[in-house]
Design an enzyme around this catalytic site. Structure first.
Site, PDB file in Angstrom:
ATOM      1  N   PHE A 136       0.855  -1.191   0.000  1.00  0.00           N
ATOM      2  CA  PHE A 136       0.000   0.000   0.000  1.00  0.00           C
ATOM      3  C   PHE A 136       0.883   1.229   0.000  1.00  0.00           C
ATOM      4  O   PHE A 136       1.737   1.387   0.876  1.00  0.00           O
ATOM      5  CB  PHE A 136      -0.908   0.001   1.232  1.00  0.00           C
ATOM      6  N   ASP A 221       9.345   2.684   1.393  1.00  0.00           N
ATOM      7  CA  ASP A 221       8.199   3.436   1.905  1.00  0.00           C
ATOM      8  C   ASP A 221       8.136   3.184   3.411  1.00  0.00           C
ATOM      9  O   ASP A 221       7.674   2.135   3.856  1.00  0.00           O
ATOM     10  CB  ASP A 221       6.936   2.944   1.190  1.00  0.00           C
ATOM     11  N   LYS A 250       2.670  10.057   7.990  1.00  0.00           N
ATOM     12  CA  LYS A 250       1.994   9.580   9.197  1.00  0.00           C
ATOM     13  C   LYS A 250       2.518  10.190  10.490  1.00  0.00           C
ATOM     14  O   LYS A 250       2.147  11.292  10.845  1.00  0.00           O
ATOM     15  CB  LYS A 250       2.050   8.052   9.242  1.00  0.00           C
TER      16      LYS A 250
HETATM   17  C1  LIG Z   1       3.125   2.305   3.814  1.00  0.00           C
HETATM   18  C2  LIG Z   1       2.181   3.412   3.453  1.00  0.00           C
HETATM   19  N1  LIG Z   1       2.487   4.222   2.443  1.00  0.00           N
HETATM   20  C3  LIG Z   1       1.683   5.232   2.081  1.00  0.00           C
HETATM   21  C4  LIG Z   1       0.500   5.462   2.730  1.00  0.00           C
HETATM   22  C5  LIG Z   1      -0.372   6.599   2.302  1.00  0.00           C
HETATM   23  O1  LIG Z   1      -0.292   7.629   3.217  1.00  0.00           O
HETATM   24  P1  LIG Z   1      -1.366   8.820   3.198  1.00  0.00           P
HETATM   25  O2  LIG Z   1      -2.676   8.226   3.601  1.00  0.00           O
HETATM   26  O3  LIG Z   1      -0.828   9.818   4.180  1.00  0.00           O
HETATM   27  O4  LIG Z   1      -1.400   9.342   1.807  1.00  0.00           O
HETATM   28  C6  LIG Z   1       0.138   4.649   3.802  1.00  0.00           C
HETATM   29  C7  LIG Z   1      -1.138   4.868   4.489  1.00  0.00           C
HETATM   30  O5  LIG Z   1      -1.684   4.008   5.140  1.00  0.00           O
HETATM   31  C8  LIG Z   1       0.998   3.589   4.166  1.00  0.00           C
HETATM   32  O6  LIG Z   1       0.692   2.764   5.172  1.00  0.00           O
END
Ligand SMILES: Cc1ncc(COP(=O)(O)O)c(C=O)c1O
Length: 387
Positions: A136, A221, A250
Protein backbone atom coordinates in the site's frame (compact mmCIF):
# COMPACT_ATOMS: atom_id res chain seq x y z
CA UNK A 1 -34.46 17.26 16.75
CA UNK A 2 -30.83 18.09 15.95
CA UNK A 3 -29.16 15.61 13.66
CA UNK A 4 -26.33 13.49 15.06
CA UNK A 5 -22.79 13.76 13.74
CA UNK A 6 -23.09 10.42 11.84
CA UNK A 7 -26.36 11.60 10.24
CA UNK A 8 -24.76 14.87 9.13
CA UNK A 9 -21.73 12.93 7.85
CA UNK A 10 -24.05 10.82 5.69
CA UNK A 11 -25.52 13.94 4.18
CA UNK A 12 -22.42 16.02 3.67
CA UNK A 13 -19.32 13.80 3.49
CA UNK A 14 -18.45 11.67 0.46
CA UNK A 15 -18.83 8.06 1.46
CA UNK A 16 -15.23 6.97 0.88
CA UNK A 17 -14.93 4.67 3.86
CA UNK A 18 -16.90 3.07 6.65
CA UNK A 19 -16.61 4.66 10.08
CA UNK A 20 -17.11 3.02 13.45
CA UNK A 21 -20.10 4.37 15.41
CA UNK A 22 -18.24 6.79 17.66
CA UNK A 23 -17.47 10.51 17.56
CA UNK A 24 -14.34 11.63 19.36
CA UNK A 25 -14.03 15.10 20.81
CA UNK A 26 -10.70 15.11 22.65
CA UNK A 27 -7.76 13.00 23.68
CA UNK A 28 -4.93 12.88 26.16
CA UNK A 29 -1.97 10.50 26.02
CA UNK A 30 -3.18 7.09 24.81
CA UNK A 31 -6.80 7.86 25.67
CA UNK A 32 -9.61 9.30 23.53
CA UNK A 33 -12.93 10.67 24.80
CA UNK A 34 -16.25 10.59 22.93
CA UNK A 35 -19.13 13.07 23.01
CA UNK A 36 -20.54 11.53 26.19
CA UNK A 37 -17.16 11.76 27.93
CA UNK A 38 -16.60 8.01 27.64
CA UNK A 39 -12.94 6.92 27.66
CA UNK A 40 -11.24 4.67 25.07
CA UNK A 41 -7.69 3.31 25.16
CA UNK A 42 -6.32 3.96 21.69
CA UNK A 43 -4.18 1.22 20.09
CA UNK A 44 -4.61 2.64 16.59
CA UNK A 45 -3.27 6.18 17.07
CA UNK A 46 -4.95 7.65 13.99
CA UNK A 47 -3.50 4.75 11.94
CA UNK A 48 0.09 4.89 13.17
CA UNK A 49 0.12 8.70 13.32
CA UNK A 50 -0.06 9.97 16.91
CA UNK A 51 3.40 8.77 17.97
CA UNK A 52 3.24 10.88 21.13
CA UNK A 53 -0.42 10.14 21.78
CA UNK A 54 -3.03 12.88 21.91
CA UNK A 55 -2.50 16.47 23.02
CA UNK A 56 1.16 15.94 23.93
CA UNK A 57 2.22 19.14 25.74
CA UNK A 58 5.41 19.60 23.67
CA UNK A 59 3.51 19.33 20.38
CA UNK A 60 0.72 21.59 21.63
CA UNK A 61 3.30 24.18 22.73
CA UNK A 62 5.28 24.00 19.47
CA UNK A 63 2.17 24.30 17.28
CA UNK A 64 0.72 27.12 19.39
CA UNK A 65 3.97 29.07 19.35
CA UNK A 66 4.49 28.61 15.60
CA UNK A 67 0.83 29.47 14.84
CA UNK A 68 1.35 32.76 16.63
CA UNK A 69 4.47 33.51 14.58
CA UNK A 70 4.06 32.21 11.04
CA UNK A 71 1.82 29.45 9.66
CA UNK A 72 2.50 29.52 5.95
CA UNK A 73 4.61 31.29 3.35
CA UNK A 74 4.75 28.81 0.37
CA UNK A 75 8.06 27.51 -0.94
CA UNK A 76 8.90 30.69 -2.79
CA UNK A 77 10.92 31.68 0.29
CA UNK A 78 13.08 30.11 2.99
CA UNK A 79 11.69 29.27 6.40
CA UNK A 80 13.78 28.15 9.34
CA UNK A 81 11.59 25.30 10.69
CA UNK A 82 11.67 23.55 7.30
CA UNK A 83 15.44 23.66 6.91
CA UNK A 84 16.01 22.59 10.52
CA UNK A 85 13.62 19.65 10.17
CA UNK A 86 15.32 18.49 6.97
CA UNK A 87 18.71 18.62 8.70
CA UNK A 88 17.42 16.57 11.64
CA UNK A 89 15.85 13.90 9.39
CA UNK A 90 19.05 13.53 7.40
CA UNK A 91 21.13 13.27 10.60
CA UNK A 92 18.82 10.50 11.82
CA UNK A 93 18.78 8.51 8.58
CA UNK A 94 21.33 8.57 5.74
CA UNK A 95 23.15 11.22 3.67
CA UNK A 96 20.35 12.74 1.61
CA UNK A 97 18.25 15.80 0.91
CA UNK A 98 14.56 16.20 1.66
CA UNK A 99 11.43 17.21 -0.23
CA UNK A 100 8.49 18.04 2.03
CA UNK A 101 4.84 17.47 1.19
CA UNK A 102 1.61 16.72 3.05
CA UNK A 103 0.91 12.98 3.03
CA UNK A 104 2.31 9.54 2.42
CA UNK A 105 0.82 9.31 -1.06
CA UNK A 106 2.38 12.62 -2.00
CA UNK A 107 5.77 11.53 -0.64
CA UNK A 108 5.55 8.37 -2.75
CA UNK A 109 4.55 10.38 -5.82
CA UNK A 110 7.75 12.36 -5.34
CA UNK A 111 9.73 9.11 -5.07
CA UNK A 112 8.13 7.75 -8.26
CA UNK A 113 8.85 10.96 -10.15
CA UNK A 114 12.45 10.94 -8.91
CA UNK A 115 12.87 7.37 -10.14
CA UNK A 116 11.35 8.21 -13.54
CA UNK A 117 13.66 11.19 -13.98
CA UNK A 118 16.69 9.26 -12.78
CA UNK A 119 15.84 6.43 -15.23
CA UNK A 120 15.47 8.84 -18.13
CA UNK A 121 18.76 10.46 -17.29
CA UNK A 122 20.94 7.73 -15.83
CA UNK A 123 19.53 4.36 -16.95
CA UNK A 124 18.76 4.64 -20.67
CA UNK A 125 15.12 5.60 -20.27
CA UNK A 126 14.22 2.83 -17.83
CA UNK A 127 10.94 3.60 -16.05
CA UNK A 128 9.44 0.43 -14.59
CA UNK A 129 9.15 0.13 -10.82
CA UNK A 130 8.91 -3.29 -9.21
CA UNK A 131 6.56 -3.27 -6.20
CA UNK A 132 4.92 -6.04 -4.21
CA UNK A 133 1.49 -7.63 -4.23
CA UNK A 134 -0.48 -6.53 -1.17
CA UNK A 135 1.58 -3.37 -0.67
CA UNK A 136 0.00 0.00 0.00
CA UNK A 137 1.53 3.29 -1.09
CA UNK A 138 -1.40 5.73 -1.08
CA UNK A 139 -4.53 6.69 -3.00
CA UNK A 140 -3.38 8.89 -5.87
CA UNK A 141 -3.54 7.27 -9.31
CA UNK A 142 0.17 6.47 -9.42
CA UNK A 143 0.32 5.24 -5.84
CA UNK A 144 -2.77 3.00 -6.08
CA UNK A 145 -1.13 1.52 -9.15
CA UNK A 146 2.17 1.10 -7.33
CA UNK A 147 0.33 -0.56 -4.44
CA UNK A 148 -0.39 -4.17 -5.22
CA UNK A 149 -4.10 -4.29 -4.35
CA UNK A 150 -6.57 -4.40 -7.24
CA UNK A 151 -9.52 -3.36 -5.09
CA UNK A 152 -7.96 0.08 -4.70
CA UNK A 153 -6.87 0.58 -8.32
CA UNK A 154 -9.23 -1.26 -10.67
CA UNK A 155 -12.23 1.11 -10.37
CA UNK A 156 -10.01 3.90 -11.70
CA UNK A 157 -8.65 2.36 -14.90
CA UNK A 158 -6.87 3.24 -17.11
CA UNK A 159 -3.94 3.27 -14.72
CA UNK A 160 -0.48 4.73 -15.30
CA UNK A 161 2.07 2.46 -16.96
CA UNK A 162 5.27 1.27 -15.45
CA UNK A 163 4.52 -0.81 -12.35
CA UNK A 164 5.25 -4.51 -12.05
CA UNK A 165 4.04 -6.48 -9.03
CA UNK A 166 5.82 -9.45 -7.49
CA UNK A 167 5.30 -11.48 -4.30
CA UNK A 168 6.62 -9.95 -1.08
CA UNK A 169 9.59 -11.62 0.60
CA UNK A 170 10.55 -13.31 -2.67
CA UNK A 171 13.92 -12.09 -3.95
CA UNK A 172 13.83 -14.53 -6.89
CA UNK A 173 10.63 -12.86 -8.09
CA UNK A 174 12.37 -9.46 -8.10
CA UNK A 175 15.30 -10.93 -10.00
CA UNK A 176 13.02 -12.50 -12.63
CA UNK A 177 10.98 -9.31 -13.04
CA UNK A 178 14.07 -7.14 -13.59
CA UNK A 179 14.70 -6.04 -17.19
CA UNK A 180 16.31 -3.19 -19.10
CA UNK A 181 13.11 -1.23 -18.41
CA UNK A 182 13.43 -1.55 -14.63
CA UNK A 183 14.42 1.59 -12.79
CA UNK A 184 13.65 0.84 -9.13
CA UNK A 185 12.35 -1.53 -6.52
CA UNK A 186 9.83 0.04 -4.14
CA UNK A 187 8.97 -1.73 -0.89
CA UNK A 188 7.48 -1.35 2.57
CA UNK A 189 9.95 -2.78 5.14
CA UNK A 190 6.87 -4.12 6.92
CA UNK A 191 3.68 -4.26 4.84
CA UNK A 192 1.25 -2.35 7.06
CA UNK A 193 -2.16 -1.81 5.55
CA UNK A 194 -2.57 -5.43 4.41
CA UNK A 195 -2.13 -6.57 8.03
CA UNK A 196 1.49 -6.15 9.19
CA UNK A 197 3.68 -8.53 7.19
CA UNK A 198 7.34 -8.01 8.18
CA UNK A 199 10.21 -8.48 5.73
CA UNK A 200 11.74 -11.92 6.14
CA UNK A 201 15.22 -12.05 7.61
CA UNK A 202 17.79 -11.21 4.91
CA UNK A 203 15.20 -10.03 2.35
CA UNK A 204 15.93 -6.29 2.44
CA UNK A 205 19.67 -6.89 2.38
CA UNK A 206 19.38 -9.10 -0.69
CA UNK A 207 17.14 -6.58 -2.43
CA UNK A 208 19.72 -3.88 -1.67
CA UNK A 209 22.47 -6.07 -3.17
CA UNK A 210 20.35 -6.80 -6.25
CA UNK A 211 19.69 -3.08 -6.76
CA UNK A 212 23.39 -2.31 -6.43
CA UNK A 213 24.39 -5.06 -8.85
CA UNK A 214 21.85 -3.96 -11.47
CA UNK A 215 22.04 -0.21 -11.06
CA UNK A 216 18.49 0.14 -9.72
CA UNK A 217 17.18 2.54 -7.10
CA UNK A 218 15.86 1.10 -3.85
CA UNK A 219 12.85 3.09 -2.64
CA UNK A 220 11.64 2.27 0.86
CA UNK A 221 8.20 3.44 1.90
CA UNK A 222 8.61 4.04 5.64
CA UNK A 223 5.40 6.04 5.88
CA UNK A 224 4.04 3.60 8.46
CA UNK A 225 7.26 2.00 9.78
CA UNK A 226 9.28 5.18 10.24
CA UNK A 227 10.26 7.24 13.24
CA UNK A 228 10.61 4.66 15.99
CA UNK A 229 7.51 2.57 15.40
CA UNK A 230 9.40 -0.68 14.81
CA UNK A 231 11.92 -0.16 17.60
CA UNK A 232 14.53 1.59 15.40
CA UNK A 233 14.27 5.09 13.99
CA UNK A 234 13.66 3.52 10.57
CA UNK A 235 12.76 -0.10 9.88
CA UNK A 236 15.54 -0.53 7.31
CA UNK A 237 18.05 -0.04 10.13
CA UNK A 238 17.08 -3.51 11.43
CA UNK A 239 18.52 -4.86 8.16
CA UNK A 240 21.62 -2.69 8.33
CA UNK A 241 21.05 -1.17 4.91
CA UNK A 242 20.12 2.26 3.56
CA UNK A 243 17.74 2.94 0.69
CA UNK A 244 18.38 5.43 -2.11
CA UNK A 245 15.00 7.02 -1.51
CA UNK A 246 12.85 6.89 1.62
CA UNK A 247 9.35 8.24 2.16
CA UNK A 248 7.83 9.34 5.46
CA UNK A 249 4.52 10.82 6.61
CA UNK A 250 1.99 9.58 9.20
CA UNK A 251 3.83 9.92 12.55
CA UNK A 252 6.18 12.69 11.44
CA UNK A 253 3.90 15.56 12.44
CA UNK A 254 2.37 13.78 15.43
CA UNK A 255 -1.04 14.35 13.83
CA UNK A 256 -0.32 17.51 11.84
CA UNK A 257 -0.24 16.53 8.13
CA UNK A 258 3.28 16.36 6.70
CA UNK A 259 5.14 14.02 4.36
CA UNK A 260 8.77 13.79 3.32
CA UNK A 261 10.78 12.16 0.57
CA UNK A 262 14.51 11.73 1.24
CA UNK A 263 16.91 10.94 -1.60
CA UNK A 264 20.63 10.22 -1.48
CA UNK A 265 22.96 12.11 -3.82
CA UNK A 266 22.62 9.40 -6.50
CA UNK A 267 18.84 9.68 -6.65
CA UNK A 268 18.48 13.38 -5.87
CA UNK A 269 17.85 14.45 -9.46
CA UNK A 270 15.12 17.07 -9.05
CA UNK A 271 16.05 20.45 -10.48
CA UNK A 272 14.20 23.71 -9.87
CA UNK A 273 10.73 23.50 -11.43
CA UNK A 274 10.54 19.68 -11.46
CA UNK A 275 8.27 19.26 -8.48
CA UNK A 276 6.49 21.21 -5.77
CA UNK A 277 3.73 21.47 -3.22
CA UNK A 278 2.13 24.69 -1.99
CA UNK A 279 1.77 23.58 1.61
CA UNK A 280 4.73 21.18 1.63
CA UNK A 281 6.93 21.72 4.67
CA UNK A 282 5.11 24.77 5.92
CA UNK A 283 6.36 26.25 9.20
CA UNK A 284 3.43 24.95 11.26
CA UNK A 285 3.80 21.31 10.16
CA UNK A 286 7.59 21.47 10.46
CA UNK A 287 7.44 22.93 13.96
CA UNK A 288 5.12 20.09 14.99
CA UNK A 289 7.46 17.51 13.43
CA UNK A 290 10.53 19.03 15.09
CA UNK A 291 8.77 18.72 18.45
CA UNK A 292 7.87 15.08 17.72
CA UNK A 293 11.49 14.18 16.86
CA UNK A 294 12.78 16.07 19.88
CA UNK A 295 10.49 14.24 22.30
CA UNK A 296 11.15 10.81 20.74
CA UNK A 297 14.85 11.41 21.29
CA UNK A 298 14.64 13.12 24.69
CA UNK A 299 12.35 10.46 26.15
CA UNK A 300 14.11 7.45 24.61
CA UNK A 301 10.93 6.41 22.80
CA UNK A 302 12.65 4.32 20.12
CA UNK A 303 14.00 1.90 22.74
CA UNK A 304 10.72 2.14 24.63
CA UNK A 305 8.81 1.15 21.45
CA UNK A 306 11.05 -1.92 21.07
CA UNK A 307 10.44 -2.91 24.70
CA UNK A 308 6.67 -2.25 24.65
CA UNK A 309 6.46 -3.98 21.25
CA UNK A 310 7.89 -7.18 22.75
CA UNK A 311 5.47 -6.93 25.64
CA UNK A 312 2.50 -6.34 23.34
CA UNK A 313 3.57 -9.18 21.05
CA UNK A 314 3.75 -11.69 23.89
CA UNK A 315 0.46 -10.49 25.37
CA UNK A 316 -1.31 -11.32 22.09
CA UNK A 317 -0.43 -15.01 22.21
CA UNK A 318 -3.47 -16.10 24.23
CA UNK A 319 -6.25 -14.55 22.14
CA UNK A 320 -6.84 -17.68 20.10
CA UNK A 321 -5.28 -16.22 16.95
CA UNK A 322 -3.64 -18.54 14.45
CA UNK A 323 -0.76 -16.08 13.98
CA UNK A 324 0.70 -13.08 15.80
CA UNK A 325 3.21 -11.05 13.79
CA UNK A 326 4.93 -7.69 13.80
CA UNK A 327 7.94 -5.59 14.67
CA UNK A 328 8.05 -3.21 17.63
CA UNK A 329 4.80 -1.36 18.12
CA UNK A 330 3.43 -2.53 14.79
CA UNK A 331 1.65 -5.78 15.56
CA UNK A 332 -1.21 -7.82 14.15
CA UNK A 333 -2.93 -11.10 14.80
CA UNK A 334 -4.98 -13.23 12.50
CA UNK A 335 -7.99 -15.33 13.44
CA UNK A 336 -8.72 -18.56 11.60
CA UNK A 337 -12.41 -17.60 11.39
CA UNK A 338 -13.83 -14.30 10.07
CA UNK A 339 -13.95 -12.72 13.54
CA UNK A 340 -11.89 -9.55 13.24
CA UNK A 341 -14.78 -7.12 12.77
CA UNK A 342 -17.02 -8.39 15.61
CA UNK A 343 -13.85 -8.46 17.76
CA UNK A 344 -13.14 -4.80 16.89
CA UNK A 345 -16.75 -3.89 17.78
CA UNK A 346 -16.61 -5.77 21.10
CA UNK A 347 -13.37 -3.95 21.98
CA UNK A 348 -14.92 -0.59 21.06
CA UNK A 349 -17.89 -1.27 23.32
CA UNK A 350 -15.47 -2.12 26.11
CA UNK A 351 -13.47 1.08 25.59
CA UNK A 352 -10.56 -0.11 23.43
CA UNK A 353 -9.68 0.99 19.91
CA UNK A 354 -8.19 -1.68 17.62
CA UNK A 355 -8.17 -1.89 13.83
CA UNK A 356 -9.67 -4.81 11.88
CA UNK A 357 -7.85 -4.58 8.54
CA UNK A 358 -10.06 -7.29 7.02
CA UNK A 359 -12.35 -10.08 8.24
CA UNK A 360 -9.50 -12.05 9.81
CA UNK A 361 -6.72 -9.70 10.92
CA UNK A 362 -6.48 -7.05 13.61
CA UNK A 363 -3.74 -4.41 13.56
CA UNK A 364 -2.34 -2.58 16.59
CA UNK A 365 -0.20 0.53 16.06
CA UNK A 366 -0.44 2.40 19.39
CA UNK A 367 1.35 5.61 20.35
CA UNK A 368 5.04 5.05 21.16
CA UNK A 369 4.38 6.42 24.65
CA UNK A 370 2.15 3.48 25.61
CA UNK A 371 2.97 2.01 29.05
CA UNK A 372 3.15 -1.58 30.29
CA UNK A 373 0.08 -0.86 32.42
CA UNK A 374 -1.89 0.27 29.38
CA UNK A 375 -0.83 -2.84 27.47
CA UNK A 376 -2.09 -4.96 30.39
CA UNK A 377 -5.40 -3.09 30.35
CA UNK A 378 -5.74 -3.54 26.58
CA UNK A 379 -4.89 -7.21 26.92
CA UNK A 380 -7.60 -7.79 29.53
CA UNK A 381 -10.21 -6.22 27.22
CA UNK A 382 -8.99 -8.17 24.19
CA UNK A 383 -9.08 -11.46 26.17
CA UNK A 384 -12.74 -10.85 26.98
CA UNK A 385 -13.58 -9.77 23.40
CA UNK A 386 -11.86 -12.87 22.02
CA UNK A 387 -14.28 -14.94 24.14
C1 LIG B 1 3.12 2.31 3.81
C2 LIG B 1 2.18 3.41 3.45
N1 LIG B 1 2.49 4.22 2.44
C3 LIG B 1 1.68 5.23 2.08
C4 LIG B 1 0.50 5.46 2.73
C5 LIG B 1 -0.37 6.60 2.30
O1 LIG B 1 -0.29 7.63 3.22
P1 LIG B 1 -1.37 8.82 3.20
O2 LIG B 1 -2.68 8.23 3.60
O3 LIG B 1 -0.83 9.82 4.18
O4 LIG B 1 -1.40 9.34 1.81
C6 LIG B 1 0.14 4.65 3.80
C7 LIG B 1 -1.14 4.87 4.49
O5 LIG B 1 -1.68 4.01 5.14
C8 LIG B 1 1.00 3.59 4.17
O6 LIG B 1 0.69 2.76 5.17
Amino acid sequence: MAQTTPELADLYLMQTGRRLPVTFVRGRGCVLFDEAGREYLDLVAGIAVNLLGHAHPDVVAAVSKQAGQLIHTSNLYFTQPQVELAQRLVELSFPSRVFFCNSGAEANEAAIKLARKWGARDRDGAFEIITTTGSFHGRTLATVTAGGQHKYSDPFKPLPDGFVHVAYNDIDAIESATSARTVAVMLEPVMGEIGVIPAASGYLKRVREWCDKNNLLLILDEVQTGLGRTGRWFAHQHADIAPDVMTLAKGLGGGVPIGACLANPRADVFAPGDHGSTFGGNPLACAAAAAVLHVIERDGLVGHAAEMGDLLHSSLQDLGAKQVRGLGLMQAFEFEEARAKPFQQACLEAGLIVNAVDDHSVRLVPPLIISAKEIDRAHAIMRKAAG
